[in-house]
Design a protein around this motif. Sequence first.
Motif, PDB file in Angstrom:
ATOM      1  N   ARG A 105      40.775  22.146  83.344  1.00 32.08           N
ATOM      2  CA  ARG A 105      41.776  22.301  84.399  1.00 32.08           C
ATOM      3  C   ARG A 105      42.754  23.431  84.101  1.00 32.08           C
ATOM      4  NH1 ARG A 105      45.114  17.733  85.199  1.00 32.08           N
ATOM      5  NH2 ARG A 105      45.392  18.280  87.372  1.00 32.08           N
ATOM      6  N   ASP A 106      42.237  24.510  83.497  1.00 29.09           N
ATOM      7  CA  ASP A 106      43.112  25.653  83.257  1.00 29.09           C
ATOM      8  C   ASP A 106      42.395  26.922  83.743  1.00 29.09           C
ATOM      9  OD1 ASP A 106      45.391  26.929  82.538  1.00 29.09           O
ATOM     10  OD2 ASP A 106      45.439  26.116  80.507  1.00 29.09           O
ATOM     11  N   TYR A 107      43.137  27.997  83.878  1.00 20.17           N
ATOM     12  CA  TYR A 107      42.591  29.206  84.489  1.00 20.17           C
ATOM     13  C   TYR A 107      43.035  30.433  83.703  1.00 20.17           C
ATOM     14  CZ  TYR A 107      41.418  26.092  88.245  1.00 20.17           C
ATOM     15  OH  TYR A 107      40.868  25.057  88.956  1.00 20.17           O
ATOM     16  N   VAL A 108      42.185  31.485  83.749  1.00 21.92           N
ATOM     17  CA  VAL A 108      42.483  32.731  83.046  1.00 21.92           C
ATOM     18  C   VAL A 108      42.634  33.828  84.097  1.00 21.92           C
ATOM     19  CG1 VAL A 108      41.619  34.395  81.355  1.00 21.92           C
ATOM     20  CG2 VAL A 108      41.045  31.970  81.129  1.00 21.92           C
ATOM     21  N   LEU A 109      43.656  34.652  83.944  1.00 17.00           N
ATOM     22  CA  LEU A 109      43.863  35.738  84.909  1.00 17.00           C
ATOM     23  C   LEU A 109      42.751  36.775  84.758  1.00 17.00           C
ATOM     24  CD1 LEU A 109      45.789  36.942  87.047  1.00 17.00           C
ATOM     25  CD2 LEU A 109      46.884  38.181  85.184  1.00 17.00           C
ATOM     26  N   HIS A 110      42.090  37.092  85.865  1.00 15.18           N
ATOM     27  CA  HIS A 110      40.992  38.067  85.846  1.00 15.18           C
ATOM     28  C   HIS A 110      41.475  39.402  86.426  1.00 15.18           C
ATOM     29  CE1 HIS A 110      36.738  39.215  85.908  1.00 15.18           C
ATOM     30  NE2 HIS A 110      36.970  39.762  87.101  1.00 15.18           N
ATOM     31  N   ALA A 111      42.287  39.328  87.477  1.00 11.65           N
ATOM     32  CA  ALA A 111      42.833  40.550  88.093  1.00 11.65           C
ATOM     33  C   ALA A 111      44.086  40.164  88.869  1.00 11.65           C
ATOM     34  CB  ALA A 111      41.811  41.163  89.050  1.00 11.65           C
ATOM     35  N   GLY A 112      45.043  41.100  88.950  1.00  9.46           N
ATOM     36  CA  GLY A 112      46.206  40.859  89.809  1.00  9.46           C
ATOM     37  C   GLY A 112      47.461  40.423  89.079  1.00  9.46           C
ATOM     38  N   ALA A 113      47.624  40.861  87.816  1.00 12.37           N
ATOM     39  CA  ALA A 113      48.815  40.458  87.040  1.00 12.37           C
ATOM     40  C   ALA A 113      50.102  40.817  87.783  1.00 12.37           C
ATOM     41  CB  ALA A 113      48.797  41.119  85.669  1.00 12.37           C
ATOM     42  N   GLU A 114      50.094  41.977  88.432  1.00 11.11           N
ATOM     43  CA  GLU A 114      51.299  42.447  89.121  1.00 11.11           C
ATOM     44  C   GLU A 114      51.691  41.496  90.252  1.00 11.11           C
ATOM     45  OE1 GLU A 114      52.631  46.510  91.340  1.00 11.11           O
ATOM     46  OE2 GLU A 114      50.731  46.536  90.260  1.00 11.11           O
ATOM     47  N   ALA A 115      50.678  40.979  90.954  1.00  9.20           N
ATOM     48  CA  ALA A 115      50.941  40.105  92.111  1.00  9.20           C
ATOM     49  C   ALA A 115      51.545  38.769  91.681  1.00  9.20           C
ATOM     50  CB  ALA A 115      49.647  39.868  92.893  1.00  9.20           C
ATOM     51  N   VAL A 116      51.040  38.204  90.595  1.00 13.73           N
ATOM     52  CA  VAL A 116      51.470  36.847  90.237  1.00 13.73           C
ATOM     53  C   VAL A 116      52.632  36.801  89.238  1.00 13.73           C
ATOM     54  CG1 VAL A 116      49.286  35.719  90.765  1.00 13.73           C
ATOM     55  CG2 VAL A 116      49.668  36.619  88.462  1.00 13.73           C
ATOM     56  N   ARG A 117      52.977  37.972  88.654  1.00 16.13           N
ATOM     57  CA  ARG A 117      54.021  37.960  87.628  1.00 16.13           C
ATOM     58  C   ARG A 117      55.352  37.379  88.117  1.00 16.13           C
ATOM     59  NH1 ARG A 117      53.325  42.943  85.129  1.00 16.13           N
ATOM     60  NH2 ARG A 117      51.641  41.986  83.958  1.00 16.13           N
ATOM     61  N   PRO A 118      55.797  37.690  89.353  1.00 12.91           N
ATOM     62  CA  PRO A 118      57.072  37.091  89.798  1.00 12.91           C
ATOM     63  C   PRO A 118      57.020  35.556  89.838  1.00 12.91           C
ATOM     64  CG  PRO A 118      56.392  38.862  91.276  1.00 12.91           C
ATOM     65  CD  PRO A 118      55.243  38.604  90.345  1.00 12.91           C
ATOM     66  N   LEU A 119      55.821  34.987  89.954  1.00 16.93           N
ATOM     67  CA  LEU A 119      55.712  33.526  90.027  1.00 16.93           C
ATOM     68  C   LEU A 119      55.520  32.879  88.670  1.00 16.93           C
ATOM     69  CD1 LEU A 119      53.332  32.982  93.066  1.00 16.93           C
ATOM     70  CD2 LEU A 119      55.819  32.802  92.983  1.00 16.93           C
ATOM     71  N   ILE A 120      54.725  33.536  87.813  1.00 14.49           N
ATOM     72  CA  ILE A 120      54.382  32.862  86.546  1.00 14.49           C
ATOM     73  C   ILE A 120      54.958  33.574  85.327  1.00 14.49           C
ATOM     74  CG2 ILE A 120      52.256  31.895  87.502  1.00 14.49           C
ATOM     75  CD1 ILE A 120      50.689  33.971  85.852  1.00 14.49           C
ATOM     76  N   GLY A 121      55.608  34.726  85.526  1.00 19.03           N
ATOM     77  CA  GLY A 121      56.142  35.486  84.394  1.00 19.03           C
ATOM     78  C   GLY A 121      55.001  36.128  83.614  1.00 19.03           C
ATOM     79  N   GLU A 122      55.284  36.477  82.380  1.00 14.72           N
ATOM     80  CA  GLU A 122      54.253  37.107  81.542  1.00 14.72           C
ATOM     81  C   GLU A 122      53.242  36.052  81.106  1.00 14.72           C
ATOM     82  OE1 GLU A 122      53.938  40.255  80.885  1.00 14.72           O
ATOM     83  OE2 GLU A 122      55.803  40.846  81.898  1.00 14.72           O
ATOM     84  N   GLU A 123      51.954  36.460  81.040  1.00 10.71           N
ATOM     85  CA  GLU A 123      50.959  35.536  80.502  1.00 10.71           C
ATOM     86  C   GLU A 123      51.113  35.528  78.981  1.00 10.71           C
ATOM     87  OE1 GLU A 123      48.537  38.677  81.844  1.00 10.71           O
ATOM     88  OE2 GLU A 123      50.456  38.444  82.850  1.00 10.71           O
ATOM     89  N   GLY A 124      50.866  34.384  78.377  1.00 15.56           N
ATOM     90  CA  GLY A 124      50.951  34.306  76.907  1.00 15.56           C
ATOM     91  C   GLY A 124      49.729  34.950  76.260  1.00 15.56           C
ATOM     92  N   ASP A 125      49.624  34.858  74.936  1.00 15.93           N
ATOM     93  CA  ASP A 125      48.523  35.491  74.196  1.00 15.93           C
ATOM     94  C   ASP A 125      47.155  35.011  74.651  1.00 15.93           C
ATOM     95  OD1 ASP A 125      50.365  36.856  72.787  1.00 15.93           O
ATOM     96  OD2 ASP A 125      50.371  35.484  71.064  1.00 15.93           O
ATOM     97  N   THR A 126      47.076  33.704  74.997  1.00 19.95           N
ATOM     98  CA  THR A 126      45.770  33.150  75.371  1.00 19.95           C
ATOM     99  C   THR A 126      45.377  33.546  76.790  1.00 19.95           C
ATOM    100  OG1 THR A 126      46.778  31.180  76.294  1.00 19.95           O
ATOM    101  CG2 THR A 126      46.200  31.094  73.966  1.00 19.95           C
ATOM    102  N   ARG A 127      46.328  34.091  77.537  1.00 18.75           N
ATOM    103  CA  ARG A 127      46.150  34.447  78.965  1.00 18.75           C
ATOM    104  C   ARG A 127      45.806  33.228  79.826  1.00 18.75           C
ATOM    105  NH1 ARG A 127      45.828  39.684  80.579  1.00 18.75           N
ATOM    106  NH2 ARG A 127      44.288  39.213  82.172  1.00 18.75           N
ATOM    107  N   LEU A 128      45.971  32.036  79.269  1.00 18.06           N
ATOM    108  CA  LEU A 128      45.757  30.832  80.080  1.00 18.06           C
ATOM    109  C   LEU A 128      46.934  30.678  81.038  1.00 18.06           C
ATOM    110  CD1 LEU A 128      44.535  28.218  77.458  1.00 18.06           C
ATOM    111  CD2 LEU A 128      43.203  29.217  79.324  1.00 18.06           C
TER     112      LEU A 128
END
Length: 510
Positions: free
Chosen positions: A87-110
């Motif tokens: 039940r977890d997800y890894v960012l594949h594309a679109g970091a710029e779009a989701v950053r305002p909602l989730i902030g920076e992804e951690g090291d695991t990118r989960l």
Amino acid sequence: MTRLKGDAHACEVTMTVLAQLDPGLKQFFNRIDSAPTPRDEVLATLLEDWKDKRADLIAPPIAALEPVAHASPQAAFIFRRAKTAERDYVLHAGAEAVRPLIGEEGDTRLLSDAAFPRGSVRLRMLFEFVCRTGEPISATFTTHGADGGRIVAEIVVAPLSGDGRSIDAVFGGVLLRPVAAAAAGPAKSAAAPAPLLFSFARDIEFGGRVARAMGLELSLLEEREFEDGEHKARPLESVRGRDAFVIASLNGGGGHSANDRLCRLLFFIATLKTNGAKSVTAVTPYLCYLRKDRQTKSRDPLTGRYVAELIEAMGADRVITIEAHNVAAYQSSFRIPTLHLDAYDAFARHTAEKVGSAEVTVVSPDLGGGKRADSFRERLEKQLGRPVGKAFMEKQRSAGVVSGDLFAGDVKDRVAIIIDDLISSGGTMVRVAEACMARGAREVRLIATHALFSQGAEERLARAPIAELLITDTVQVDAAASPLGERLAIVSVAEIFSAAITRCQAPSGS
Ligand SMILES: O=P(O)(O)OC[C@H]1O[C@@H](O)[C@H](O)[C@@H]1O
């Protein structure tokens, strides 16, 4: 028409049938739509692109939407299901779009590892929904932007497939709009951080009304149900040093007994204290077990007092409720501060509109309710600007059988208004309504704060000679399906609770 009064924002929470099946989703979003038709051009185009690529497939392949995601970097995203974490997800594309909602992804990118847990929980819930149903969904919610201002986020999410057989990724778009400052609610001073308001899924509609009346969002919590009936709830944000208010109505119904709800509240109060909350207030629009406030038979229990002791034992600092069965018993059962609210002003305003120039008598259905009826009668007199009569009926209950025929007071040719704290079977109200009509009342109106409505109560009341039943929203009632139809009116007490919570937050409040 049956309307919920006193809740100007109620219509903001719109749910499709699909979302109603999953009450857990309600606490996370203002609106969810399982047949998304975005008005915004960017989101509409992204959804059209996804539909084009889907054609006859279960879901389009990731590769087909990758160019689209790269062409709209500020709006589009793709996430893949994580192989390593359920039940977890890894960012594949679109970091710029989701950053305002989730902030920076951690090291695991989960997704679960992103800097803003509220945003990542919301996205995960939408992704789970889409992966489960295989259909697109859209949602809106209000949140805070990086600069602290409030923003409305609109999201569309649609399924993708890596192998063409299963759904293992999602494609979507996000649009952020700032909320006008005037609509953003009271400014929060740095010295007094806003309280944290929590509501369980079953209380989310009432909790949402209270939060909106205060210009706040509900804080997120996760509820897990285990196969054996046990459960857990945990806050999804830090509560350390904060004043927390837990809004939970403790009536049975909707698959949860009063005991289930009480237990959930008790554990959550303790959880907040364990995790460093500065204070915890139990906000119980309906507080269960208060009816047994004295021993009427040998060796009777005093359940109201035991509930008070349990709430205190978990570390609660304060309790707020409305229309306790016996106010004195409620107040003396607790050693921690208690607030007791009533809805008499709202009832009086509503009633004054309905009775016009008729002579009115307020009736207590038993001697124990005499003070309540009198308090309401005084507010109604003030509202009407003329005297209001009083009456009461005798009532004894033994082994579930109600008896007593004495009736004091004049209701002949008058509008009789019977007021009680709650309706369970409806037997008490029906009995007194019939007695009023038999004594020549020109019309009977009923008022009760808590509509517990046990099996068959609404049908019983619908057959009774009453012009209207006025209740509040302390207990959720499906007004549209009620056999009372137009004769059921609901007044919201959410603003009364929001004002009480605000008073608790005032420097001298307790
Ligand atoms: O007659 P039903 O609706 O079952 O029960 C409601 C009554 O039971 C009492 O404790 C309440 O105060 C109210 O008068």
